[in-house]
Motif scaffolding. Structure first.
Motif, short mmCIF file in Angstrom:
data_model
loop_
_atom_site.label_atom_id
_atom_site.label_comp_id
_atom_site.label_asym_id
_atom_site.label_seq_id
_atom_site.Cartn_x
_atom_site.Cartn_y
_atom_site.Cartn_z
N ALA A 138 74.96 3.40 59.51
CA ALA A 138 74.38 3.95 58.28
C ALA A 138 73.98 2.81 57.35
N ALA A 139 73.07 3.11 56.44
CA ALA A 139 72.66 2.12 55.45
C ALA A 139 73.85 1.78 54.54
N SER A 140 73.89 0.55 54.07
CA SER A 140 74.97 0.19 53.15
C SER A 140 74.57 0.46 51.70
N THR A 141 73.25 0.50 51.46
CA THR A 141 72.79 0.91 50.12
C THR A 141 71.78 2.06 50.26
N LYS A 142 71.74 2.89 49.24
CA LYS A 142 70.88 4.08 49.27
C LYS A 142 69.41 3.68 49.48
N LEU A 155 80.27 9.03 55.03
CA LEU A 155 79.64 8.50 56.25
C LEU A 155 80.71 8.26 57.31
N ARG A 156 81.82 7.68 56.88
CA ARG A 156 82.94 7.41 57.80
C ARG A 156 83.44 8.74 58.41
N GLU A 157 83.58 9.74 57.56
CA GLU A 157 84.07 11.04 58.05
C GLU A 157 83.10 11.67 59.05
N ALA A 158 81.80 11.36 58.89
CA ALA A 158 80.80 11.90 59.81
C ALA A 158 80.77 11.14 61.14
N GLY A 159 81.55 10.04 61.23
CA GLY A 159 81.64 9.32 62.50
C GLY A 159 81.01 7.94 62.50
N VAL A 160 80.56 7.48 61.33
CA VAL A 160 79.95 6.15 61.25
C VAL A 160 81.03 5.07 61.37
N LEU A 161 80.70 4.01 62.14
CA LEU A 161 81.64 2.91 62.34
C LEU A 161 81.20 1.64 61.63
N ALA A 162 79.90 1.57 61.29
CA ALA A 162 79.38 0.35 60.68
C ALA A 162 78.27 0.69 59.70
N VAL A 163 78.09 -0.18 58.68
CA VAL A 163 76.99 -0.02 57.75
C VAL A 163 76.15 -1.29 57.73
N SER A 164 74.86 -1.13 57.43
CA SER A 164 73.95 -2.27 57.40
C SER A 164 72.65 -1.82 56.73
N ASP A 165 71.97 -2.77 56.09
CA ASP A 165 70.61 -2.46 55.61
C ASP A 165 69.60 -3.05 56.59
#
Ligand code: ZN
Length: 453
Positions: A138-142, A155-165
């Protein structure tokens, strides 16, 4: 030879399957020897030197290597918004063909993946397409705009393991600091697209000898190293889990090596094209060689290989970046950067690192399966009893010619067209299901034949 459709039918109907005679390489379990594997309904029931039991389906893997399922933690699937270039379905099919069972897709789609709803959309699509397990980053910023953080708990609850732009860096250092802090709270990995935009702006290739000769606008190595240095310091300041994407420079490798020696929690990847190609390729002015970060010098290439050898760089990721022919068939300056990679990664890595640079097959499996799983948090990164099988079977010495027209990917922007590579994926098992097979001998029992006739 058995067709994929027939193999899949047998595989799906068989209660028990014996994978016989393959050479199992599993660095995490310390296994590097011939082993049979017995599956019951897609789960591993036994692993042993020789398994004499009968199975509904016997698969002959003599002369082939079996590894834990390969994982690619950096791909672009272009859905939603860029379905002309790739979809979750075509991209996951490309993954299966390339030997990958799990992939992490980047959020620079249209709209960007920055909410729980969009994460769930990707997961749903991946589940129905089904040729590989897809994990949205998922994106780290909107909107990937670099100012407001995303709702990381959701996002974490939805199953995301990492964030990045990814696709662009987080420009503001203070925002990046907060991303690292906030992600740490929710145990998310932060993947940094390390690029200082004020240094890279306007560039189409690496800044150096060839950009001067060709008269093209360059991107200095410092555009990467300045950004890596910043993010390493911020990881040190915050204690956040930082992963540096697509490292392309000697300077980048040096900085990461130093940070690891200081005990910073950082991991890093590089991509196959940086190991196989240099900025000299741009001599052709062919936009297929335009990529971000750009193909670098021969000395950078050497440093990346040394970094993989000593563990400074942890893993390989394809940075599979599909574009339509219409987009790519333009002058260098107008064509978007990016190359596809999932269907050539295994071949390129086998050819360059194993056959030419002397890396062992065990090293290769560590770089393409074990470490990617450990870094992003996929369980298991090894061949484990009881678990649903994630397996990649490949022929390390098989020579083949790259023909992008035969790819499962929708895109054709492959810089290795007509290359002859040694190392080919032959069979892929994702979560117990057969997702790819080519030229493998399947021996169904009488019972299975009657049952599926
Ligand atoms: Zn990137």
């Amino acid at each position: 030879m058995t067709s994929f459709a027939e193999a899949q039918r047998w595989w799906g109907a068989a209660e028990t399957i014996l994978l016989r005679g393959g050479h199992l390489i599993d660095p995490a379990a310390g296994i590097d020897e011939p082993q049979d594997i017995f599956l019951r309904r897609g789960h591993i029931e036994a692993i042993a030197g020789r398994i004499g039991r009968d199975a509904d389906l016997r698969v002959e893997l003599e002369g082939l290597c079996i590894a834990p399922g390969f994982g690619d933690i950096h791909v672009h699937l272009r859905e939603p918004g860029g379905e002309d270039a790739e979809t979750i379905e075509s991209g996951s099919a490309a993954a299966a063909r390339g030997g990958f069972t799990r992939i992490a897709c980047m959020p620079n789609t249209e709209p960007p993946i920055d909410t729980r709803g969009l994460v769930e959309f990707v997961l749903r699509r991946a589940q129905s397409a089904g040729a590989a397990e897809v994990f949205p980053v998922a994106a780290s910023t909107k909107r990937r705009a670099g100012d407001e953080l995303t709702e990381m708990q959701e996002l974490r609850e939805a199953g995301v393991l990492a964030v990045s732009d990814d696709g662009s860096p987080v420009r503001d250092a203070r925002v990046m600091r907060r991303v690292l802090e906030y992600a740490l709270t929710w145990d998310l990995l932060v993947i940094s697209h390390a690029e200082e935009p004020s240094l890279s702006a306007g560039g189409v290739m690496h800044e150096g000898y060839w950009s001067t000769v060709l008269g093209l606008e360059g991107i200095p190595a410092a555009a990467e190293s300045v950004a890596i240095a910043r993010d390493l310091r911020l990881a040190e300041l915050t204690g956040g889990r930082l992963h540096i994407a697509h490292v392309s420079t000697h300077e980048g490798v040096e900085l990461i090596r130093g940070a690891k020696e200081r005990g910073v929690a950082v991991t890093a990847e590089t991509a196959p094209h940086y190991l196989a190609l240099t900025d000299e390729s741009l001599r052709t002015f062919d936009s297929v060689y335009r990529v971000n970060p750009p193909l670098r010098s021969a000395a950078d290439r050497e440093a990346l290989i040394a970094g993989l050898r000593d563990g400074t760089l942890d893993c390989i990721a394809s940075d599979h970046a599909p574009h339509t022919d219409v987009a790519k068939d333009q002058e260098l300056e107008a064509a978007p950067p990016g190359m596809i990679g999932m269907e050539t990664t295994l071949g390129v890595v086998c050819e360059i690192l194993h056959h030419r640079e002397g890396f062992s097959l065990r090293d290769l499996v560590r770089l393409c399966a074990t470490r990617p799983a450990e870094i992003i948090g996929w369980d298991p990164g090894r061949v484990r009893m009881g678990g649903a099988a994630h397996l990649t079977v490949f022929a390390p010495d098989q020579e083949w010619e790259v023909d992008p027209s035969a790819f499962a990917s929708r895109a054709r922007n492959c810089p290795f067209r007509t290359w002859r590579l040694r190392g080919r994926s032959r069979l892929t098992v994702c979560g117990g299901r057969l997702t790819h097979q080519e030229d493998v001998e399947f021996c169904p029992s009488e019972r299975l034949l009657t049952q599926t006739a």
